[in-house]
Design a protein around this motif. Structure first.
Motif, mmCIF file in Angstrom:
data_model
loop_
_atom_site.group_PDB
_atom_site.id
_atom_site.type_symbol
_atom_site.label_atom_id
_atom_site.label_comp_id
_atom_site.label_asym_id
_atom_site.label_seq_id
_atom_site.Cartn_x
_atom_site.Cartn_y
_atom_site.Cartn_z
ATOM 1 N N ALA A 5 0.858 -1.190 0.000
ATOM 2 C CA ALA A 5 0.000 0.000 0.000
ATOM 3 C C ALA A 5 0.888 1.231 0.000
ATOM 4 O O ALA A 5 1.813 1.341 0.817
ATOM 5 C CB ALA A 5 -0.918 0.002 1.215
ATOM 6 N N ILE A 6 0.617 2.152 -0.915
ATOM 7 C CA ILE A 6 1.397 3.389 -1.028
ATOM 8 C C ILE A 6 0.452 4.559 -0.821
ATOM 9 O O ILE A 6 -0.520 4.721 -1.563
ATOM 10 C CB ILE A 6 2.078 3.496 -2.408
ATOM 11 C CG1 ILE A 6 2.967 2.270 -2.668
ATOM 12 C CG2 ILE A 6 2.899 4.776 -2.500
ATOM 13 C CD1 ILE A 6 3.534 2.219 -4.079
ATOM 14 N N THR A 11 3.959 15.960 1.595
ATOM 15 C CA THR A 11 5.231 16.027 2.312
ATOM 16 C C THR A 11 5.911 14.670 2.418
ATOM 17 O O THR A 11 7.107 14.548 2.173
ATOM 18 C CB THR A 11 5.013 16.603 3.726
ATOM 19 O OG1 THR A 11 4.394 17.889 3.625
ATOM 20 C CG2 THR A 11 6.331 16.743 4.464
ATOM 21 N N ASN A 12 5.159 13.636 2.796
ATOM 22 C CA ASN A 12 5.723 12.302 2.995
ATOM 23 C C ASN A 12 4.946 11.249 2.214
ATOM 24 O O ASN A 12 3.754 11.420 1.918
ATOM 25 C CB ASN A 12 5.720 11.921 4.477
ATOM 26 C CG ASN A 12 6.676 12.769 5.292
ATOM 27 O OD1 ASN A 12 7.854 12.870 4.963
ATOM 28 N ND2 ASN A 12 6.169 13.388 6.353
ATOM 29 N N THR A 13 5.640 10.145 1.919
ATOM 30 C CA THR A 13 5.019 9.004 1.255
ATOM 31 C C THR A 13 5.217 7.773 2.129
ATOM 32 O O THR A 13 6.347 7.465 2.533
ATOM 33 C CB THR A 13 5.634 8.759 -0.131
ATOM 34 O OG1 THR A 13 5.501 9.939 -0.923
ATOM 35 C CG2 THR A 13 4.933 7.599 -0.839
ATOM 36 N N LEU A 14 4.117 7.092 2.417
ATOM 37 C CA LEU A 14 4.145 5.879 3.244
ATOM 38 C C LEU A 14 4.061 4.650 2.354
ATOM 39 O O LEU A 14 3.189 4.555 1.484
ATOM 40 C CB LEU A 14 2.977 5.886 4.232
ATOM 41 C CG LEU A 14 2.742 4.600 5.027
ATOM 42 C CD1 LEU A 14 3.875 4.369 6.012
ATOM 43 C CD2 LEU A 14 1.398 4.650 5.752
ATOM 44 N N ALA A 29 9.101 8.002 3.242
ATOM 45 C CA ALA A 29 10.102 8.742 2.480
ATOM 46 C C ALA A 29 9.562 10.131 2.205
ATOM 47 O O ALA A 29 8.344 10.337 2.130
ATOM 48 C CB ALA A 29 10.413 8.035 1.156
ATOM 49 N N ALA A 30 10.467 11.083 2.035
ATOM 50 C CA ALA A 30 10.047 12.422 1.644
ATOM 51 C C ALA A 30 9.454 12.363 0.241
ATOM 52 O O ALA A 30 10.005 11.708 -0.644
ATOM 53 C CB ALA A 30 11.234 13.376 1.682
ATOM 54 N N THR A 243 -5.693 5.935 7.395
ATOM 55 C CA THR A 243 -5.508 5.919 5.944
ATOM 56 C C THR A 243 -5.161 4.523 5.433
ATOM 57 O O THR A 243 -5.744 4.059 4.453
ATOM 58 C CB THR A 243 -4.420 6.924 5.527
ATOM 59 O OG1 THR A 243 -4.743 8.214 6.060
ATOM 60 C CG2 THR A 243 -4.339 7.024 4.016
ATOM 61 N N ILE A 244 -4.215 3.845 6.084
ATOM 62 C CA ILE A 244 -3.855 2.519 5.571
ATOM 63 C C ILE A 244 -4.984 1.513 5.802
ATOM 64 O O ILE A 244 -5.138 0.569 5.024
ATOM 65 C CB ILE A 244 -2.520 2.002 6.149
ATOM 66 C CG1 ILE A 244 -2.548 1.924 7.669
ATOM 67 C CG2 ILE A 244 -1.364 2.860 5.674
ATOM 68 C CD1 ILE A 244 -1.291 1.241 8.233
#
Length: 258
Positions: A5-6, A11-14, A29-30, A243-244
Motif C-alpha cells: 500500500a502506497i 510532504t511524505n510518502t508511506l 520517504a520524503a 488511511t492505511i
C-alpha cells in the motif's frame, strides 16, 4: 496475499506491507515528484531486504496520491518490479461510497480513503481531521458517504510562513507550550501556532456541528495529529492508522473481499 500500500501526501510518502492478517512493515520517504520508478525500487528493495522480504513476495498494490505527477512513476514501480497492475484511487479503484459534493472529481484521494477507513471503524456520522501539509475537516455520513468539509493550511505551513515573512522571527520547533502567554519570542510563536491551531480545530468542529442535524464523532489522524493529543476535549479519538486501514478496505472491495 501480500499487499504493498502506497499513501503519498504532499510532504511524505508511506509504503506499507500487509500479509493478509496484519501490517508487517511500514516505511516513510520524503515526497519527491521527480523520483523515478527505478529510484523507488532501489530504495524500497533495501528496506524490504532488511525486513526479510523481497519484491517477489508482493502480489498486489494499491496507490493513493495527492501528487498527480508522481502517479506515473508509482504505477511503473508496481508494473515493473511487482509485475502487477496497481489499484489507483481516482482511476481504476471502486470505492463503494457516495461522494456528495458539487464536483465529486475534486475530492482528494486521501480524504476519500480516510472516509472509508473511519467508517469501517467508528459509528457515524463523523468528522475526520487529517493534519498534514494541509489540515482537512471532512464530514462522513452515517452511511459512509463523503459529505464535504474544510481545508485549512497545515500547522507546519503556518510556522514556516511566520518565519519566512517576518525577518526577526526565527524558525522554531512546534511543541505544546505550558502556558498561553509567551515570555520570549520563541515561546510566543509556539503558543500562537499551537494554541491557535487548537482554537482553529475547536472552532471549526463547533461550526460544523452546528450545521449538521445529528451528533458527530470526531476522529483525528495524520502526521502531526499526535501534537494535539490531550490538548482538546473536542477530539474523541486519535487514530494514526486511518488511511492505511482505508486502503486495505478498498483493496478488499476491489478483489472480492479476499
Amino acid at each position: 496475499m501480500m499487499l504493498l500500500a502506497i499513501e503519498q501526501g504532499n510532504t511524505n510518502t508511506l509504503f506499507a506491507v500487509h500479509d493478509g492478517q496484519t501490517w508487517i512493515a511500514q516505511w516513510r520517504a520524503a515526497t519527491d515528484s521527480t523520483r523515478t520508478a527505478d529510484e523507488y525500487a532501489v530504495w524500497l528493495s533495501q528496506l524490504l531486504h532488511m525486513a526479510g522480504l523481497q519484491f517477489g513476495v508482493l502480489d498486489a498494490c494499491i496507490i493513493s496520491s495527492v501528487v498527480p505527477q508522481s502517479i506515473f512513476n508509482l504505477r511503473n514501480l508496481a508494473r515493473r518490479y511487482l509485475h502487477v497492475e496497481p489499484l489507483v484511487i481516482g482511476e481504476n479503484a471502486e470505492l463503494g461510497i457516495a461522494v456528495r459534493i458539487d464536483k465529486p472529481s475534486e475530492a482528494g484521494a486521501d480524504r476519500l480513503v480516510n472516509a472509508i477507513g473511519a467508517h469501517i471503524m467508528y459509528e457515524g456520522p463523523l468528522i475526520v481531521i487529517d493534519s498534514g501539509t494541509a489540515t482537512t475537516f471532512d464530514v462522513i455520513g452515517a452511511d459512509g458517504g463523503f459529505e464535504g468539509g474544510v481545508i485549512a493550511p497545515g500547522i507546519n505551513l503556518s510556522m514556516e510562513a511566520l518565519h519566512a515573512a517576518a525577518a526577526k522571527l526565527p524558525r522554531v520547533a512546534i511543541q505544546k507550550p505550558q502556558r498561553v502567554i509567551g515570555k520570549d519570542t520563541v515561546g510566543a510563536m509556539q503558543s500562537g501556532v499551537f494554541w491557535g491551531y487548537i482554537a482553529l480545530i475547536e472552532g471549526l468542529i463547533g461550526r460544523i456541528k452546528s450545521e449538521w442535524p445529528q451528533p458527530l464523532t470526531v476522529i483525528a489522524t495524520g502526521g502531526v495529529a499526535s501534537l494535539f493529543h490531550g490538548a482538546s476535549l473536542a477530539i474523541d479519538h486519535f487514530d494514526p492508522d486511518l488511511t492505511i486501514r482505508g486502503l486495505l478496505e478498498i483493496h478488499r472491495r476491489n478483489s472480492g473481499g479476499a
